[in-house]
Design an enzyme around this catalytic site. Structure first.
Site, PDB file in Angstrom:
ATOM      1  N   TYR A  62       0.854  -1.184   0.000  1.00  0.00           N
ATOM      2  CA  TYR A  62       0.000   0.000   0.000  1.00  0.00           C
ATOM      3  C   TYR A  62       0.893   1.238   0.000  1.00  0.00           C
ATOM      4  CZ  TYR A  62      -3.731  -3.244   1.453  1.00  0.00           C
ATOM      5  OH  TYR A  62      -4.612  -4.290   1.539  1.00  0.00           O
ATOM      6  N   SER A 208     -13.217  -5.450   1.420  1.00  0.00           N
ATOM      7  CA  SER A 208     -14.204  -4.895   0.478  1.00  0.00           C
ATOM      8  C   SER A 208     -15.628  -5.335   0.817  1.00  0.00           C
ATOM      9  CB  SER A 208     -13.858  -5.286  -0.963  1.00  0.00           C
ATOM     10  OG  SER A 208     -12.630  -4.730  -1.354  1.00  0.00           O
ATOM     11  N   ARG A 212     -16.343  -2.594  -2.700  1.00  0.00           N
ATOM     12  CA  ARG A 212     -15.416  -1.547  -3.152  1.00  0.00           C
ATOM     13  C   ARG A 212     -16.111  -0.188  -3.244  1.00  0.00           C
ATOM     14  NH1 ARG A 212     -10.792  -4.076  -4.183  1.00  0.00           N
ATOM     15  NH2 ARG A 212     -10.852  -6.282  -4.777  1.00  0.00           N
ATOM     16  N   GLY A 213     -17.052   0.030  -2.316  1.00  0.00           N
ATOM     17  CA  GLY A 213     -17.770   1.293  -2.253  1.00  0.00           C
ATOM     18  C   GLY A 213     -19.096   1.302  -2.972  1.00  0.00           C
ATOM     19  N   PHE A 215     -21.849  -0.260  -2.423  1.00  0.00           N
ATOM     20  CA  PHE A 215     -23.042  -0.212  -1.581  1.00  0.00           C
ATOM     21  C   PHE A 215     -23.182   1.092  -0.801  1.00  0.00           C
ATOM     22  CE2 PHE A 215     -22.688  -4.828  -2.250  1.00  0.00           C
ATOM     23  CZ  PHE A 215     -23.963  -5.056  -2.754  1.00  0.00           C
ATOM     24  N   SER A 216     -22.301   2.037  -1.100  1.00  0.00           N
ATOM     25  CA  SER A 216     -22.479   3.358  -0.497  1.00  0.00           C
ATOM     26  C   SER A 216     -23.416   4.220  -1.337  1.00  0.00           C
ATOM     27  CB  SER A 216     -21.125   4.058  -0.326  1.00  0.00           C
ATOM     28  OG  SER A 216     -20.457   4.165  -1.585  1.00  0.00           O
TER      29      SER A 216
END
Length: 344
Positions: A62, A208, A212-213, A215-216
């Site tokens: 990362y 996740s 990976r976002g 469901f936002s």
């Protein structure tokens, strides 16, 4: 929804106890580099720990490397003793090309480098980030076992490992956790990987968990991707698949409205309801999103609601693979037999 406290769970059978929800730190140091404020990210990490989310997840890749350095700075001033620190090794960039490595020399060098960047004496949970299919898993785990004996790591984890790889690894030294992608739109692990972990007493860490976002905010998410956001290349976010997958979000959102929570809280709550051996690690760079995520711990789902969600989120209701076919995952993580290494 408010949360009264973050409960603790036992991860695996070797004694590791973590917060029932963790914090994925990848986004705080995106690979391409961003304008995110280091002081803001450290403040967010401290807020998470103060809120009871003490299981922090990073990796040497990362950044690369910068995320571990960030965590090291955040863990000063008495914070280290309050957290369960997880990092990973196994993906090396040489000449701009990714290489998966699990040979003993690389395992040891990776651990030493992570200890230095994190500025700690010991890593609580050390994962093999991806499985090196050229090296028998017994060889990799054998070196990790030595690192435990030397006090440099406490527990061993695997990420994206097949059931057979998990079994072979666990026979060398108990595996504490397997990290895998698990959410309402990624459920393939339920057939074999999850049962194998439960049979062996291995904890499950779900990365996740918000798709990976997805469901936002649903398909609108793709509109906010930067040019270098790797999600642009993922099959599920391609236009031909995204329009179909948006229907899944709409159905989840309808249930969330009935429950009085957000769709992301509902998706996280579904993961939490998989069992007390499962710890999702949603990531964020915003305090308000973090607060919303821990609110998922207060969302209670009935068996009927779980069944409704699972019927909506069946495999044939999601279009597109979770990764490109060339990416290393549990589906292609088997390693050669130990005898082949000895003969080499």
């Amino acid at each position: 929804m408010a949360v009264s406290g973050v409960r603790r769970i036992k991860l695996g059978s070797q004694g590791l106890e973590v917060s029932a929800q963790g914090l994925g730190c990848l986004g705080m140091s995106r690979i391409s580099g961003t304008s995110l404020s280091e002081s803001d990210m450290i403040a967010l990490i401290h807020h998470a720990v103060d809120s009871g989310v003490t299981f922090l997840d990073t990796s040497d890749i990362y950044g690369p490397h910068t995320n571990e350095i960030l965590l090291g700075k955040a863990l000063k001033e008495g914070v280290r003793q309050k957290v369960e620190l997880a990092t990973k090794f196994g993906i090396s960039f040489t000449g701009g090309k990714a290489e998966i490595r699990g040979d003993p020399a690389y395992v040891r060098a990776g651990c030493e480098a992570s200890l230095k960047r994190l500025d700690v004496d010991c890593i609580d949970l050390y994962y093999q980030h991806r499985v090196d299919t050229r090296v028998p898993i017994e060889v990799t785990i054998g070196e990790l076992k030595k690192l435990i004996e030397e006090g440099k790591i406490k527990y061993i984890g695997l990420s994206e490992a097949s059931a057979s790889t998990i079994r072979r690894a666990h026979a060398v030294h108990p595996i504490t956790a397997v990290q895998l992608e698990w959410s309402l739109w990624t459920r393939d692990v339920e057939a074999e990987i999850v049962p194998t972990c439960r049979e062996l007493g291995i904890g499950i860490v779900a990365y996740s968990p918000l798709g990976r976002g997805f469901f936002s905010v649903g398909s609108k998410l793709a509109e906010s991707f930067s040019e270098d956001d790797f999600r642009r290349s993922l099959p599920r976010f391609q236009p031909e698949n995204l329009a179909h997958n948006a229907k899944l979000f709409d159905q989840v959102n309808e249930i969330a409205q009935r429950k009085g929570c957000t769709p992301s809280q509902l998706a996280l709550a579904w993961v939490h309801h998989q069992g007390d051996d499962v710890c999702p690690i949603p990531g964020t760079t915003k305090t308000e999103n973090f607060n919303q995520n821990i609110g998922a711990l207060s969302v209670k789902l009935t068996p009927e609601e779980m069944a409704e969600l699972e019927s909506i989120a069946s495999a044939d209701n999601v279009k597109g693979s979770r990764y490109a076919s060339s990416m290393p995952t549990w589906e292609n993580s088997d390693t050669p037999p130990l005898s082949s290494w000895k003969a080499a």
